[in-house]
Design a protein around this motif. Sequence first.
Motif, short mmCIF file in Angstrom:
data_model
loop_
_atom_site.label_atom_id
_atom_site.label_comp_id
_atom_site.label_asym_id
_atom_site.label_seq_id
_atom_site.Cartn_x
_atom_site.Cartn_y
_atom_site.Cartn_z
N GLY A 1 0.81 -1.22 0.00
CA GLY A 1 0.00 0.00 0.00
C GLY A 1 0.83 1.26 0.00
N PRO A 2 0.27 2.36 -0.47
CA PRO A 2 1.01 3.63 -0.52
C PRO A 2 1.32 4.19 0.87
N ALA A 3 0.51 3.89 1.86
CA ALA A 3 0.75 4.40 3.22
C ALA A 3 2.06 3.83 3.78
N ALA A 4 2.30 2.56 3.53
CA ALA A 4 3.53 1.93 4.01
C ALA A 4 4.75 2.57 3.36
N TRP A 5 4.64 2.93 2.10
CA TRP A 5 5.77 3.56 1.41
C TRP A 5 6.01 4.97 1.93
N ARG A 6 4.95 5.67 2.30
CA ARG A 6 5.12 7.00 2.88
C ARG A 6 5.87 6.90 4.21
N VAL A 7 5.52 5.91 5.02
CA VAL A 7 6.21 5.71 6.29
C VAL A 7 7.67 5.34 6.05
N LEU A 8 7.92 4.43 5.13
CA LEU A 8 9.28 4.02 4.81
C LEU A 8 10.10 5.19 4.27
N ASP A 9 9.51 5.98 3.37
CA ASP A 9 10.21 7.15 2.84
C ASP A 9 10.50 8.16 3.95
N GLY A 10 9.58 8.32 4.88
CA GLY A 10 9.80 9.23 6.00
C GLY A 10 10.96 8.76 6.88
N LEU A 11 11.03 7.47 7.13
CA LEU A 11 12.14 6.93 7.94
C LEU A 11 13.48 7.10 7.23
N VAL A 12 13.49 6.88 5.94
CA VAL A 12 14.72 7.08 5.17
C VAL A 12 15.12 8.56 5.21
N ALA A 13 14.16 9.46 5.05
CA ALA A 13 14.45 10.90 5.09
C ALA A 13 15.01 11.30 6.46
N LEU A 14 14.40 10.80 7.53
CA LEU A 14 14.91 11.13 8.87
C LEU A 14 16.32 10.60 9.09
N THR A 15 16.59 9.42 8.58
CA THR A 15 17.92 8.85 8.70
C THR A 15 18.94 9.70 7.95
N MET A 16 18.60 10.11 6.74
CA MET A 16 19.52 10.93 5.94
C MET A 16 19.74 12.30 6.58
N GLY B 1 19.46 12.99 9.78
CA GLY B 1 20.25 12.75 10.98
C GLY B 1 21.73 12.56 10.67
N LEU B 2 22.02 11.77 9.64
CA LEU B 2 23.42 11.56 9.24
C LEU B 2 24.05 12.85 8.73
N GLY B 3 23.28 13.64 7.98
CA GLY B 3 23.78 14.92 7.51
C GLY B 3 24.11 15.85 8.65
N LEU B 4 23.24 15.89 9.65
CA LEU B 4 23.49 16.74 10.83
C LEU B 4 24.73 16.28 11.60
N LEU B 5 24.91 14.97 11.71
CA LEU B 5 26.11 14.44 12.37
C LEU B 5 27.38 14.82 11.60
N LEU B 6 27.31 14.79 10.28
CA LEU B 6 28.47 15.18 9.49
C LEU B 6 28.78 16.66 9.63
N VAL B 7 27.74 17.49 9.65
CA VAL B 7 27.95 18.93 9.80
C VAL B 7 28.48 19.24 11.20
N ALA B 8 27.94 18.57 12.20
CA ALA B 8 28.37 18.81 13.58
C ALA B 8 29.82 18.35 13.80
N GLY B 9 30.23 17.34 13.06
CA GLY B 9 31.59 16.81 13.24
C GLY B 9 32.65 17.58 12.48
N SER B 10 32.25 18.45 11.58
CA SER B 10 33.26 19.16 10.79
C SER B 10 33.64 20.51 11.37
#
Length: 84
Positions: A58-73, A75-84
Amino acid sequence: MTWLNPHVYLDTVFLLGTLAADRGDLRWTFGLGAALASLCWFTALGFGARLLGRYLAGPAAWRVLDGLVALTMIGLGLLLVAGS
């Protein structure tokens, strides 16, 4: 199609070959472990996709999955910026 993908050769020959060369006498053990880990990963990925296929239909599951991927990306971007 996998054999036409240049990343297969870059990862296998150059990346794993370079990493294995640094292991000295254990280079073959390292290579065998890397191959076994790859086999386990792609087998689990295939069976996992088969088991989760009905839940991801279903499309709802993909929205949730896409949201989790976006949050992960983000978060990783913020960690990279904070570490530099």
